[in-house]
Design a protein around this motif. Structure first.
Motif, PDB file in Angstrom:
ATOM      1  N   LYS A 275       2.454   5.510 -13.495  1.00 54.48           N
ATOM      2  CA  LYS A 275       1.181   5.655 -12.151  1.00 54.48           C
ATOM      3  C   LYS A 275       0.075   4.912 -12.904  1.00 54.48           C
ATOM      4  CE  LYS A 275      -0.562   8.989  -9.383  1.00 54.48           C
ATOM      5  NZ  LYS A 275       0.610   8.759  -8.424  1.00 54.48           N
ATOM      6  N   ASN A 276      -0.318   3.885 -11.718  1.00 54.02           N
ATOM      7  CA  ASN A 276      -1.959   3.029 -11.761  1.00 54.02           C
ATOM      8  C   ASN A 276      -1.554   2.512 -13.012  1.00 54.02           C
ATOM      9  OD1 ASN A 276      -3.516   4.811  -9.980  1.00 54.02           O
ATOM     10  ND2 ASN A 276      -3.767   6.266 -11.438  1.00 54.02           N
ATOM     11  N   VAL A 277      -1.227   1.151 -12.931  1.00 54.88           N
ATOM     12  CA  VAL A 277      -0.015   0.717 -14.008  1.00 54.88           C
ATOM     13  C   VAL A 277      -1.409  -0.616 -13.438  1.00 54.88           C
ATOM     14  CG1 VAL A 277       1.349  -0.881 -14.610  1.00 54.88           C
ATOM     15  CG2 VAL A 277       2.138   1.027 -14.027  1.00 54.88           C
ATOM     16  N   PRO A 278      -2.374  -0.761 -14.467  1.00 53.06           N
ATOM     17  CA  PRO A 278      -2.663  -2.137 -14.352  1.00 53.06           C
ATOM     18  C   PRO A 278      -2.132  -3.700 -13.709  1.00 53.06           C
ATOM     19  CG  PRO A 278      -3.353  -1.380 -16.929  1.00 53.06           C
ATOM     20  CD  PRO A 278      -2.247  -1.251 -16.128  1.00 53.06           C
ATOM     21  N   GLU A 279      -2.286  -4.233 -12.812  1.00 58.35           N
ATOM     22  CA  GLU A 279      -1.772  -4.785 -11.858  1.00 58.35           C
ATOM     23  C   GLU A 279      -1.028  -6.458 -12.396  1.00 58.35           C
ATOM     24  OE1 GLU A 279      -2.499  -7.797  -8.311  1.00 58.35           O
ATOM     25  OE2 GLU A 279      -3.518  -6.536  -8.308  1.00 58.35           O
TER      26      GLU A 279
ATOM     27  N   CYS B  17       1.161  -1.321   0.047  1.00 52.95           N
ATOM     28  CA  CYS B  17      -0.155  -0.088  -0.305  1.00 52.95           C
ATOM     29  C   CYS B  17       0.574   0.793   0.156  1.00 52.95           C
ATOM     30  CB  CYS B  17      -0.883   0.159   1.136  1.00 52.95           C
ATOM     31  SG  CYS B  17       0.360   0.614   2.632  1.00 52.95           S
ATOM     32  N   ILE B  18       0.476   1.954  -0.312  1.00 51.26           N
ATOM     33  CA  ILE B  18       0.433   3.465  -0.534  1.00 51.26           C
ATOM     34  C   ILE B  18       1.826   4.250   1.496  1.00 51.26           C
ATOM     35  CG2 ILE B  18      -0.966   5.159   0.209  1.00 51.26           C
ATOM     36  CD1 ILE B  18       1.833   5.914  -2.443  1.00 51.26           C
ATOM     37  N   VAL B  19       1.314   3.587   1.906  1.00 50.53           N
ATOM     38  CA  VAL B  19       1.140   3.760   3.816  1.00 50.53           C
ATOM     39  C   VAL B  19       3.133   3.408   3.610  1.00 50.53           C
ATOM     40  CG1 VAL B  19       1.468   3.286   6.325  1.00 50.53           C
ATOM     41  CG2 VAL B  19      -0.176   3.903   4.928  1.00 50.53           C
ATOM     42  N   ASN B  20       3.010   2.223   3.086  1.00 47.77           N
ATOM     43  CA  ASN B  20       4.881   1.145   3.061  1.00 47.77           C
ATOM     44  C   ASN B  20       5.003   1.161   2.205  1.00 47.77           C
ATOM     45  OD1 ASN B  20       4.570   0.271   5.419  1.00 47.77           O
ATOM     46  ND2 ASN B  20       3.755  -2.004   5.294  1.00 47.77           N
ATOM     47  N   GLY B  21       4.798   2.410   1.445  1.00 44.91           N
ATOM     48  CA  GLY B  21       5.206   2.526  -0.541  1.00 44.91           C
ATOM     49  C   GLY B  21       6.652   3.533  -0.356  1.00 44.91           C
ATOM     50  N   PRO B  22       6.926   5.128  -0.244  1.00 44.53           N
ATOM     51  CA  PRO B  22       7.875   5.152  -0.820  1.00 44.53           C
ATOM     52  C   PRO B  22       8.170   5.601   0.812  1.00 44.53           C
ATOM     53  CG  PRO B  22       5.667   7.200  -1.057  1.00 44.53           C
ATOM     54  CD  PRO B  22       5.602   5.568  -0.866  1.00 44.53           C
ATOM     55  N   GLY B  23       7.161   5.701   1.916  1.00 49.12           N
ATOM     56  CA  GLY B  23       8.285   5.703   3.411  1.00 49.12           C
ATOM     57  C   GLY B  23       8.910   4.966   3.949  1.00 49.12           C
ATOM     58  N   GLU B  24       9.022   3.306   3.726  1.00 46.91           N
ATOM     59  CA  GLU B  24       9.850   2.756   3.734  1.00 46.91           C
ATOM     60  C   GLU B  24      10.917   1.396   2.701  1.00 46.91           C
ATOM     61  OE1 GLU B  24       7.389   0.388   6.849  1.00 46.91           O
ATOM     62  OE2 GLU B  24       6.161   1.578   7.974  1.00 46.91           O
ATOM     63  N   MET B  25      11.118   2.540   1.764  1.00 50.77           N
ATOM     64  CA  MET B  25      12.365   1.363   1.009  1.00 50.77           C
ATOM     65  C   MET B  25      13.192   2.282   0.394  1.00 50.77           C
ATOM     66  SD  MET B  25       8.958   1.394  -1.864  1.00 50.77           S
ATOM     67  CE  MET B  25       9.139   2.912  -3.306  1.00 50.77           C
ATOM     68  N   ALA B  26      13.409   2.908   1.519  1.00 50.54           N
ATOM     69  CA  ALA B  26      14.580   3.879   1.608  1.00 50.54           C
ATOM     70  C   ALA B  26      15.695   3.212   0.484  1.00 50.54           C
ATOM     71  CB  ALA B  26      15.181   4.182   3.755  1.00 50.54           C
ATOM     72  N   ASP B  27      16.245   1.633   1.035  1.00 50.42           N
ATOM     73  CA  ASP B  27      17.644   0.820   0.355  1.00 50.42           C
ATOM     74  C   ASP B  27      16.676   0.377  -0.912  1.00 50.42           C
ATOM     75  OD1 ASP B  27      18.875   1.494   2.406  1.00 50.42           O
ATOM     76  OD2 ASP B  27      17.663  -0.520   3.198  1.00 50.42           O
ATOM     77  N   ALA B  28      15.878   1.168  -1.645  1.00 47.14           N
ATOM     78  CA  ALA B  28      15.192   0.329  -2.657  1.00 47.14           C
ATOM     79  C   ALA B  28      15.795   1.143  -4.176  1.00 47.14           C
ATOM     80  CB  ALA B  28      13.747  -0.189  -2.966  1.00 47.14           C
ATOM     81  N   ASP B  29      16.407   0.865  -5.083  1.00 45.95           N
ATOM     82  CA  ASP B  29      16.331   0.370  -6.262  1.00 45.95           C
ATOM     83  C   ASP B  29      15.265   1.383  -7.455  1.00 45.95           C
ATOM     84  OD1 ASP B  29      19.225   1.317  -6.391  1.00 45.95           O
ATOM     85  OD2 ASP B  29      18.845  -1.026  -6.504  1.00 45.95           O
ATOM     86  N   PHE B  30      14.205   0.185  -7.317  1.00 47.14           N
ATOM     87  CA  PHE B  30      13.046   0.474  -7.767  1.00 47.14           C
ATOM     88  C   PHE B  30      11.631  -0.262  -6.978  1.00 47.14           C
ATOM     89  CE2 PHE B  30      15.972  -0.856 -10.772  1.00 47.14           C
ATOM     90  CZ  PHE B  30      15.998   0.437 -11.745  1.00 47.14           C
ATOM     91  N   GLY B  31      10.853  -0.109  -6.954  1.00 50.21           N
ATOM     92  CA  GLY B  31       9.390   0.191  -5.659  1.00 50.21           C
ATOM     93  C   GLY B  31       8.405  -0.394  -7.015  1.00 50.21           C
TER      94      GLY B  31
ATOM     95  N   VAL C  61       4.800  -0.429  -5.873  1.00 46.72           N
ATOM     96  CA  VAL C  61       3.488   0.026  -4.454  1.00 46.72           C
ATOM     97  C   VAL C  61       1.601  -0.149  -5.105  1.00 46.72           C
ATOM     98  CG1 VAL C  61       3.415   1.611  -3.219  1.00 46.72           C
ATOM     99  CG2 VAL C  61       5.408   1.293  -3.740  1.00 46.72           C
ATOM    100  N   GLY C  62       0.970  -0.835  -3.955  1.00 49.22           N
ATOM    101  CA  GLY C  62      -0.534  -0.828  -4.116  1.00 49.22           C
ATOM    102  C   GLY C  62      -0.876   0.256  -3.908  1.00 49.22           C
ATOM    103  N   THR C  63      -1.433   0.683  -4.364  1.00 47.88           N
ATOM    104  CA  THR C  63      -2.636   2.112  -4.067  1.00 47.88           C
ATOM    105  C   THR C  63      -4.132   2.221  -4.566  1.00 47.88           C
ATOM    106  OG1 THR C  63      -2.264   3.188  -7.273  1.00 47.88           O
ATOM    107  CG2 THR C  63      -1.029   4.079  -6.275  1.00 47.88           C
ATOM    108  N   VAL C  64      -5.040   1.774  -5.799  1.00 51.84           N
ATOM    109  CA  VAL C  64      -5.678   1.474  -5.764  1.00 51.84           C
ATOM    110  C   VAL C  64      -6.202  -0.104  -5.854  1.00 51.84           C
ATOM    111  CG1 VAL C  64      -7.111   3.853  -5.837  1.00 51.84           C
ATOM    112  CG2 VAL C  64      -6.418   2.316  -7.656  1.00 51.84           C
ATOM    113  N   PRO C  65      -7.214  -0.881  -5.771  1.00 51.67           N
ATOM    114  CA  PRO C  65      -7.401  -2.362  -5.426  1.00 51.67           C
ATOM    115  C   PRO C  65      -7.472  -2.111  -7.748  1.00 51.67           C
ATOM    116  CG  PRO C  65      -8.907  -1.333  -4.785  1.00 51.67           C
ATOM    117  CD  PRO C  65      -8.320  -0.579  -4.268  1.00 51.67           C
TER     118      PRO C  65
END
Length: 616
Positions: A578-582, A544-558, A560-564
């Motif tokens: 943004k908003n790439v189909p799953e 989810c967005i809470v654990n998205g940009p906030g908790e991936m400081a070491d990552a090169d790529f992310g 992240v789920g935004t909406v279902p």
């Protein structure tokens, strides 16, 4: 909460709050504990805008808005006797803290302390701290620094330990053990949580096992107390507020030797695999090469990115065993070191071998020699020295005079592994001994997950102090519960978890929770299959967005789920798609990695073999 009470469940609940102080106020009326994240509790949104502070006073003046946002919740918790966790995360420091302290352990600690100051200003003390990070080294440094600050200020608030977004399987357990186990071994930590990308019930067993392992090592337990009493005294000069890795010397190629010894060790961390006689039978030799991580072309082994650097022969095959001898010769020709006990090599000489001798034996041999060197068995080209940690200081200081190719640290079971090892490294440091030190860990475990916890705790706790240059895993009493390939891969995972040698993609993936917007385990497995062959690349999979940009400081790529049904893809901390189909998101992630020049195609074994054959 009321529904659980009605069903007879009275275990305390903790609400994990981000971004919404008003919601936290409401939730505090229902649950026993509130976790607030200092990085986003008062910000309302997560941004990475750089702020400029001319002086520390300018930085401190901006605390007022934190105070105004925090005090109502503190008053509510005090009134209702609720507990609070001030939970800082490495990847979700506020832009204010990042701008002044940077993305550092010090920034994490200062972020937590200023929220604690607000609590203390209201005479509220029912809180604990946490300093979580997906990088075990950062996590360990942050907790140690916070503990040191608490000592300095005369505080004694509890510490909740955890490696956040550790992942799944053995890797997730090992990273958790490296971080949590290291701190528990220091006597730091009051509660723990193992965070896995698995169903939550699977987090309990490794968490409980880490607590049991830590408890068993306390001096109040007679066996552990006896081992600690048997360990010779030493002065611990570690500076817990900084990190510096001791790097032992690797070997250099010698014109006098017919093989290239420069590959026997690796500067970023070495893996030595134990090879038993049954692995050297004619029918098993292809499996031996595979187990060591070799590429094979026309039956010949070649080193790959995660091939064992050297092997230790538990028994030297006789000269008459031509199949075994040929296999060993082929390995040595591609710079795989062949190590065996010196006594065994005296009986069955092996060309280009490394002779392993106990330290005392090597010193006696040197003393009795005519040229003040250690005589090696016929065919041996280098000396390795075994140290057990029970030697006296003067004996250990003489390591330098031997100038061995490597030191194998095999701690005597009668002394404390942790403290005896630290003592050895203190003497190595004081004497400026540059030799690489390999931790030899002998296990009686028969469970893959438990082995990951063991080596993460017992060896990882030393590697995270910067003490050690590699690992050799060995099963006790000649048992074979684990395949050679598994022990090798576990060794490389340990080195990568300790941020030493990267041999595969690093994954940062959050545990599933109510906010998760896709099947986290299934998606993580897909991403691992598609991108797991990229050493040096870190991919974050966030539900989810809470654990998205906030908790991936070491990552090169992310990812992240935004909406279902929709995914945002990140490069660093920036949303780039943004908003790439799953259903398309994994392929889009691969395209993104290619776009930034960090992709390489998977090579089939046949393609690899053809390349190596041409080079040969």
């Amino acid at each position: 909460r009321e529904g659980l009470f009605q069903k007879g469940y009275d275990i305390a609940l903790c609400a994990d709050m981000h971004f919404q102080p008003k919601v936290a106020m409401l939730v505090a009326e229902a649950v026993e504990k509130i976790r607030i994240n200092p990085g986003n509790f008062a910000d309302g949104r997560k941004d990475f805008e750089e702020k400029v502070y001319e002086t520390e006073d300018d930085y401190i003046q901006e605390r007022e808005y934190l105070f105004n946002a925090m005090v109502p919740l503190v008053e509510k918790c005090k009134q209702l006797n609720r507990a609070m966790r001030i939970g800082t995360n490495h990847g979700s420091l506020s832009s204010r803290v990042l701008s002044f302290y940077g993305d550092t352990p010090r920034g994490m600690v200062e972020s937590a302390i200023e929220f604690a100051d607000i609590c203390r200003s209201q005479d509220y003390h029912n809180f604990v701290f946490s300093m979580k990070a997906s990088n075990p080294l950062v996590m360990v440094q942050s907790y140690r620094l916070l503990a040191a600050e608490q000592y300095r200020m005369g505080w004694d608030y509890p510490l909740h330990l955890g490696v956040t977004e550790a992942g799944e399987g053995e890797d997730g357990r090992m990273k958790s053990a490296i971080g949590i186990g290291t701190l528990l071994a220091d006597g730091v930590g009051d509660t723990i949580r193992v965070s896995l990308t698995e169903d939550p019930e699977f987090e309990y067993e490794p968490c409980n096992r880490l607590a049991e392992m830590a408890s068993s090592r306390l001096a109040i337990n007679p066996p552990s107390g006896e081992r600690q009493a048997n360990t010779k005294n030493y002065v611990d000069t570690r500076d817990v507020t900084t990190f510096e890795r001791r790097k032992g010397q690797v070997l250099e190629k010698s014109e006098d030797e017919s093989v290239d010894a420069s590959g026997f060790l690796n500067a970023d961390g070495s893996v030595i695999s134990v090879v038993s006689p049954d692995m050297l039978t004619k029918e098993n030799i292809p499996y031996l090469y595979a187990g060591l991580g070799c590429k094979v072309a026309v039956g010949m082994p070649f080193k790959d990115i995660a091939t064992s650097d050297s092997i230790f022969l538990s028994s030297v095959p006789p000269t008459s065993d031509s199949d075994a001898r040929t296999a060993l010769r082929r390995l040595s020709e591609v710079s795989v070191g062949l190590m065996a006990d010196a006594a065994a090599l005296e009986k069955d000489p092996l060309p280009n071998a490394i002779a392993l001798m106990d330290l005392e034996d090597a010193l006696i041999a040197k003393k009795n020699s005519d040229d003040d060197t250690v005589p090696l068995p016929l065919g041996a080209i280098r000396l390795a020295v075994n140290v057990n940690g029970s030697e006296d200081d003067e004996t250990l200081k003489q390591l330098k005079s031997l100038d061995p190719a490597m030191i194998i640290l095999t701690i005597d079971t009668a002394v404390s592994t942790l403290h005896a090892s630290r003592r050895v490294f203190e003497i190595i440091k004081s004497e400026d001994i540059q030799t690489s030190v390999i931790h030899r860990y002998i296990t009686s475990s028969d469970d893959t997950n438990m082995l990951a916890l063991e080596i993460g705790t017992r060896v990882g706790s030393l590697l995270t102090d910067g003490c050690g240059d590699g690992v050799m895993l060995q099963e006790a009493d000649g048992k074979s519960h684990f395949a050679l390939d598994f022990l090798r891969r576990s060794s490389f995972s340990l080195l990568q978890g300790c941020r030493m040698r990267s041999t595969k993609t690093e994954f940062v993936s959050c545990p599933s929770c109510g906010r998760t917007l896709f099947d986290l385990q299934e998606t993580t497995a897909k991403i691992t299959t598609s991108t797991g062959h990229l050493p040096g690349v870190t991919v974050a999979v966030m539900g989810c967005i809470v654990n998205g940009p906030g908790e991936m400081a070491d990552a090169d790529f992310g990812y992240v789920g935004t909406v279902p049904g929709k995914i945002d893809l990140y490069y660093g901390k920036e949303v780039v798609r943004k908003n790439v189909p799953e259903l398309e998101a994994v392929d889009e992630l691969v395209d993104l990695i290619k776009e930034y020049g960090m992709w390489k195609e998977k090579e089939t074994e046949e393609e690899e073999g053809e390349k190596e054959a041409v080079l040969a």
